[in-house]
Enzyme design. Structure first.
Site, short mmCIF file in Angstrom:
data_model
loop_
_atom_site.label_atom_id
_atom_site.label_comp_id
_atom_site.label_asym_id
_atom_site.label_seq_id
_atom_site.Cartn_x
_atom_site.Cartn_y
_atom_site.Cartn_z
N TYR A 21 0.82 -1.22 0.00
CA TYR A 21 0.00 0.00 0.00
C TYR A 21 0.86 1.27 0.00
O TYR A 21 0.74 2.09 -0.92
CB TYR A 21 -1.02 -0.02 1.16
CG TYR A 21 -1.74 1.29 1.31
CD1 TYR A 21 -2.74 1.66 0.41
CD2 TYR A 21 -1.39 2.20 2.31
CE1 TYR A 21 -3.38 2.90 0.51
CE2 TYR A 21 -2.03 3.43 2.42
CZ TYR A 21 -3.02 3.77 1.52
OH TYR A 21 -3.65 4.99 1.61
N LYS A 67 1.28 4.03 -3.09
CA LYS A 67 0.94 5.45 -2.95
C LYS A 67 2.16 6.32 -3.30
O LYS A 67 2.03 7.37 -3.92
CB LYS A 67 0.46 5.77 -1.53
CG LYS A 67 -0.85 5.13 -1.12
CD LYS A 67 -2.03 5.54 -1.98
CE LYS A 67 -2.57 6.91 -1.74
NZ LYS A 67 -3.81 7.18 -2.53
#
Ligand SMILES: NC(=O)c1ccc[n+]([C@@H]2O[C@H](COP(=O)([O-])OP(=O)(O)OC[C@H]3O[C@@H](n4cnc5c(N)ncnc54)[C@H](O)[C@@H]3O)[C@@H](O)[C@H]2O)c1
Ligand SMILES: CC(C)CCC[C@@H](C)[C@H]1CC[C@H]2[C@@H]3[C@H](O)C=C4C[C@@H](O)CC[C@]4(C)[C@H]3CC[C@]12C
EC number: 1.1.1.-
Length: 369
Positions: free
Chosen positions: A159, A163
């Site tokens: 994650y 990002k």
């Protein structure tokens, strides 16, 4: 927004407009952006609440679509002046595969950028995350830092990695020529942990507390500060950035801004108790009830169980090695960059943010009865 006639008739596209933050941004745009003519809401799953918005003066267009499909994004974007790209797969619990997280968060963002270029959309606001900076895998504290604070950003988890990659794509796209010859202006907003009405993890903690007889058990030392920001203020920042990107393109293009407000610096659990406490829950212990090594062991066991059970079922508890490390590492922000660059002041005071969130938790309580 080339001429003043168009300036009164803006078309905005919000990706991920039906999620937790997205819904607040959509509602905030309708309240605070008088130049809005059409608001397009692009999401994989459209919420039924969109229907109530369609009776107002702004044309609200709901588009069910997938950011991983370039043609769907480009079709939705044709004729839009501004895109606020919020859609993302927020998964730190191992629910989705690393490949899917990458496809949605990185490829999806690349598709949004290419659609801007193809269709001539000139302004792109990207919802990034504090996690593009940290906490890093070494557990270094980031204590009340700002956008310029040196910090070794090192990610292993899919994650934050996704990002960080997506944010870089957005910043590098600043200045690219879009259809029609104008330059793309981009910037990225980095919220810390968002809280407020609709926050799923707060809901989970509340229900867990009810199941445990009104108690939660302290796991993290009170001294570990975790940055939090109210969802209404994050939404307000998005609206302001989208509005100010054109007049302040030279200053704001290619910049990153942490999202901040007057929420107090506290540990993750103490902060949650600001809302869960008035709703009848109690945090047991002034110090963590379990030693840290035992929490690490439990988190590792959860990760192992997740892996073993994957062929049979999805086991994705809140506690895993990554979430434990994030919760147990100080990461807080103290900055005024958004105020200096585009005049941001929080729209909601801490007292308002707190009251609104408590009312929302209380409403969960009555709907659970
Ligand atoms: N929640 C937080 O604390 C937090 C903090 C920092 C940054 N962020 C970022 O803010 C954004 C929104 O987070 P959120 O908490 O509202 O999450 P959320 O899951 O509530 O919302 C994400 C939305 O994106 C949509 N979406 C997911 N995959 C999609 C796809 N392939 N195509 C189109 N739409 C898709 C979902 O349906 C959902 O409506 C994310 O980009 C996240 O990384 C969140
Ligand atoms: C150890 C347990 C007692 C508590 C576990 C809490 C854990 C699930 C919480 C703690 C911190 C939370 C993250 C943090 O607020 C910031 C973000 C950034 C954002 O981009 C996505 C969500 C995320 C990762 C929060 C997820 C839940 C976390 C890890």
């Amino acid at each position: 927004m080339a001429n003043s006639a168009q300036a009164q008739k803006l078309v905005y596209l919000v990706t991920g407009g039906c999620g937790f933050l997205g819904e607040h941004v959509v509602r905030m745009l309708l309240q605070q952006e008088p130049r809005l003519h059409e608001l397009r809401i692009f999401d994989l799953h459209l919420g039924p609440w969109l229907e109530e918005l369609k009776t107002g003066p702004v044309q609200v267009t709901a588009i069910q679509g997938d950011v991983t499909q370039a043609h769907e994004v480009a079709a939705a974007m044709a004729g839009a002046h501004v895109v606020i790209h919020i859609a993302g797969l927020v998964d730190v619990f191992g629910r989705a595969s690393p490949k899917t997280i990458h496809e949605v968060n990185v490829q999806g963002t690349q598709n949004v950028i290419e659609a801007c270029v193809q269709t001539g959309t000139q302004f792109l606001v990207y919802t990034s995350s504090m996690e593009v900076v940290g906490p890093n895998i070494k557990g270094h504290p980031f204590y009340r830092g700002n956008e310029d604070t040196p910090y070794e950003a090192a990610h292993k988890h899919p994650y934050p990695r996704s990002k960080a990659l997506a944010e870089r794509l957005v910043l590098e796209a600043n200045g690219r020529k879009v259809q029609g010859g104008l330059s793309l202006v981009t910037c990225a907003l980095r919220p810390t942990g968002i809280y407020g009405e609709g926050h799923q993890i707060m809901r989970d903690f509340y229900h867990q507390g009810l199941r445990l007889g009104g108690r939660l058990f302290r796991a993290i030392p009170t001294s570990v500060e975790h940055g939090r920001v109210y969802v209404g203020n994050v939404a307000w920042m998005h609206v302001l950035v989208a509005r100010e990107l054109e007049p302040r393109a030279a200053l704001m293009g290619g910049q990153v801004y942490f999202c901040y407000d007057k929420s107090p610096y506290k540990s993750y659990e103490d902060f949650n108790m600001e809302f869960l406490g008035p709703c009848g829950l109690r945090l047991v212990g002034t110090r963590p009830l379990l030693p840290y090594w035992l929490l690490v062991l439990l988190a590792t066991l959860n990760a192992l169980l997740q892996w073993l059970l994957r062929p049979l079922l999805l086991y994705a508890p809140l506690l895993n090695p990554y979430t434990l490390a994030v919760a147990n590492t100080t990461f807080t922000v103290s900055t005024n960059k958004a105020q200096r660059h585009f005049g941001y002041e929080p729209l909601f005071s801490w007292e308002d943010s707190r009251t609104r969130t408590i009312r929302w938790v209380q409403a969960l309580e009555s709907s659970a009865r």
